[in-house]
Design an enzyme around this catalytic site. Structure first.
Site, PDB file in Angstrom:
ATOM      1  CD  GLU A   1      -1.138   0.548   3.689  1.00 26.80           C
ATOM      2  OE1 GLU A   1      -2.127   1.270   3.469  1.00 26.80           O
ATOM      3  OE2 GLU A   1      -0.864   0.103   4.821  1.00 26.80           O
TER       4      GLU A   1
ATOM      5  CE  LYS B   1      -7.193   0.684   5.336  1.00 29.86           C
ATOM      6  NZ  LYS B   1      -5.918   0.946   6.052  1.00 29.86           N
TER       7      LYS B   1
ATOM      8  CB  CYS C   1      -3.334  -1.690   5.922  1.00 29.60           C
ATOM      9  SG  CYS C   1      -2.320  -1.597   7.422  1.00 29.60           S
TER      10      CYS C   1
END
Length: 498
Positions: A263, A320, A369
């Site tokens: 990321e 995300k 994540c």
């Protein structure tokens, strides 16, 4: 009580004291990675359940708060690194912030123990007390996982990604594992030998349950990039050119059918970069598709932490959606705190795209994540629906914020549990580690050494099909467990004790 007969009264009081329960919480931390001591989780919890026996609700709640604070402060201490080393918060304030977070999260467990003591009364013992304690504890775990956006890191079930309970992960998921461990601990604390024997027999029988609920869908050759850029250099403009040059070199050296980066490996949207850098990345992607960790959006609309596909037949990006409090969005009233931490892009927008990426005969489901902590929200929905279901889970992370070891191993343990729950392989591309391939049974098959720069080349066997957990968590989320805990408490506490 047997323990009271064997130990002096002074020692009994000491084992039920505030310092002792803080220590019991620290013992629970030893059950999580990098330690292999899964047994420490039910043993430490049994200590807590034993200590609260016969206590008034207020005292029981205090013991639960002490246990939770010791557990979560010792398990999440690495947040100090992000707050102090990278956020430049003065050391005393960074320590206080970690302790306050642990104390806040421990309120769930304080409430659980206080309610259990209230409902059971001072004299209630035996299997009914064990059921109420396990149900209340499970309710606290579920509340921590869902309320205020949820923060389920170190949920009890993760301690059982390895060990005898792991076989049940495809059936009941991480919170089901935690509930079973809580029941085991409660039965131990209440000396319910028949209940313990029954649990042991059930667990033994489960070893012969069907092991595979999924079927292979073919192999995918992947290259997973690990740039190993120190966090204090990641957003340093003086290092950008060098970092991006090294990144491009790693991507150009990759092989296989897809290249995946961590990321935010490019710390701004591509439109903000030097066109020559973008052109070089696009040339590399022309050889094989690339999932690049970058940002979408702008200063007006907000920046979205994303994985952007280059070199694919159709445009694709994944944004995300489950953001990290304080690190990626600012809770109301805490703007001053985030500004004090000087976190780049500390208030981000949420992404929208949640579909899998069709590539090389597989369907890749990105998770960025700590999104992979919320399998019931993100993964189960992606697996529901046959032809469109994901065959490979992809996690792109950057844990350089949190030091070199503990957080890396804890996040790896979480990823292994996700693979066990859904019997899907997980591939992880991270900045500093752990960059690994995990098969559908939660076993690491390939890995790079942490805190080194390199590219992991591996073959990944995709899978399709639904585990029992995916079948019920997909449409209903965690509600079946919540309902079971509530029903248990109502039924057990309303029946007269025998």
């Amino acid at each position: 009580m047997l323990l009271a007969r064997l130990l002096p009264e002074r020692l009994i009081r000491a084992l039920r004291s505030t310092p002792a329960l803080l220590l019991a919480g620290v013992l629970q931390t030893a059950a999580f990675a990098p330690s292999p001591a899964w047994w420490a989780q039910p043993v430490s919890l049994a200590w807590l359940f034993w200590a609260q026996q016969g206590q008034r609700p207020r005292r029981a709640a205090w013991l639960g708060a002490c246990f939770g604070s010791g557990w979560l402060a010792s398990g999440l201490w690495w947040l100090y690194i992000s707050l102090h080393d990278h956020g430049h918060l003065p050391a005393p304030l960074a320590v206080a912030a970690v302790l306050l977070l642990a104390a806040f999260l421990s309120l769930y467990y304080a409430l659980a123990l206080g309610l259990a003591a209230r409902w059971l009364g001072p004299s209630q013992r035996g299997w009914r007390a064990a059921l109420v304690l396990a149900a209340c504890w499970t309710g606290a775990e579920l509340a921590r996982a869902t309320l205020w956006t949820g923060f389920p890191w170190l949920a009890g079930g993760y301690a059982h990604a390895a060990g005898p309970l792991a076989v049940l992960a495809p059936w009941v998921g991480v919170y089901g594992l935690g509930a079973l461990a809580a029941l085991l601990a409660a039965a131990l604390s209440q000396r319910c030998w028949r209940l313990l024997a029954g649990l042991a027999l059930v667990l033994l029988a489960c070893q012969w349950l069907p092991a595979d609920f999924t079927r292979p869908t073919g192999e995918l050759a992947v290259s997973l990039v690990q740039p190993n850029v120190p966090q204090d250099q990641k957003f340093d403009r003086e290092r950008w050119d060098r970092n991006l040059d090294e990144l491009a070199t790693l991507i150009e050296s990759a092989r296989g059918q897809v290249v995946i980066t961590p990321e935010s490996v490019v710390p701004l949207p591509l439109a903000y970069l030097d066109p020559d850098v973008v052109a070089r990345l696009q040339r590399a992607a022309a050889q094989r598709p690339l999932l690049l960790g970058s940002f979408l959006g702008d200063e007006q609309r907000g920046f979205v932490n994303s994985l952007v596909a280059l070199g694919t037949a159709e445009p694709y990006d994944y944004g995300k959606r489950h953001l990290l409090p304080f690190g990626e969005f600012i809770p109301p009233g805490f703007g001053w705190f985030v500004r004090a931490l000087q976190i780049p892009l500390g208030d981000q927008a949420r992404g929208q795209h949640q579909d899998a990426l069709a590539l090389g005969g597989q369907r890749l489901r990105p998770l960025i994540c700590y999104e992979d902590l919320f399998g019931e929200d993100f993964v189960a929905s992606a697996l529901e629906g046959s032809a469109a279901s994901a065959t490979v889970l992809v996690n792109a992370s950057n844990l350089a914020w949190f030091g070199e070891e503990v957080a890396i191993h804890q996040h790896l343990q979480i990823a292994r549990l996700r693979s066990l729950e859904f019997q899907r392989p997980t591939i992880r591309s991270t900045n500093t580690g752990a960059t690994v391939v995990i098969d559908h049974r939660g076993v690491m098959t390939d890995a790079l050494t942490t805190n080194t720069q390199g590219v992991l080349r591996a073959q990944v066997q995709g899978t399709s099909g639904l585990t029992p957990f995916a079948r019920w968590a997909g449409p209903w989320g965690l509600w079946p467990l919540i309902g079971l805990a509530v029903v248990l408490v109502i039924v057990v506490t309303r029946r007269p004790a025998s």
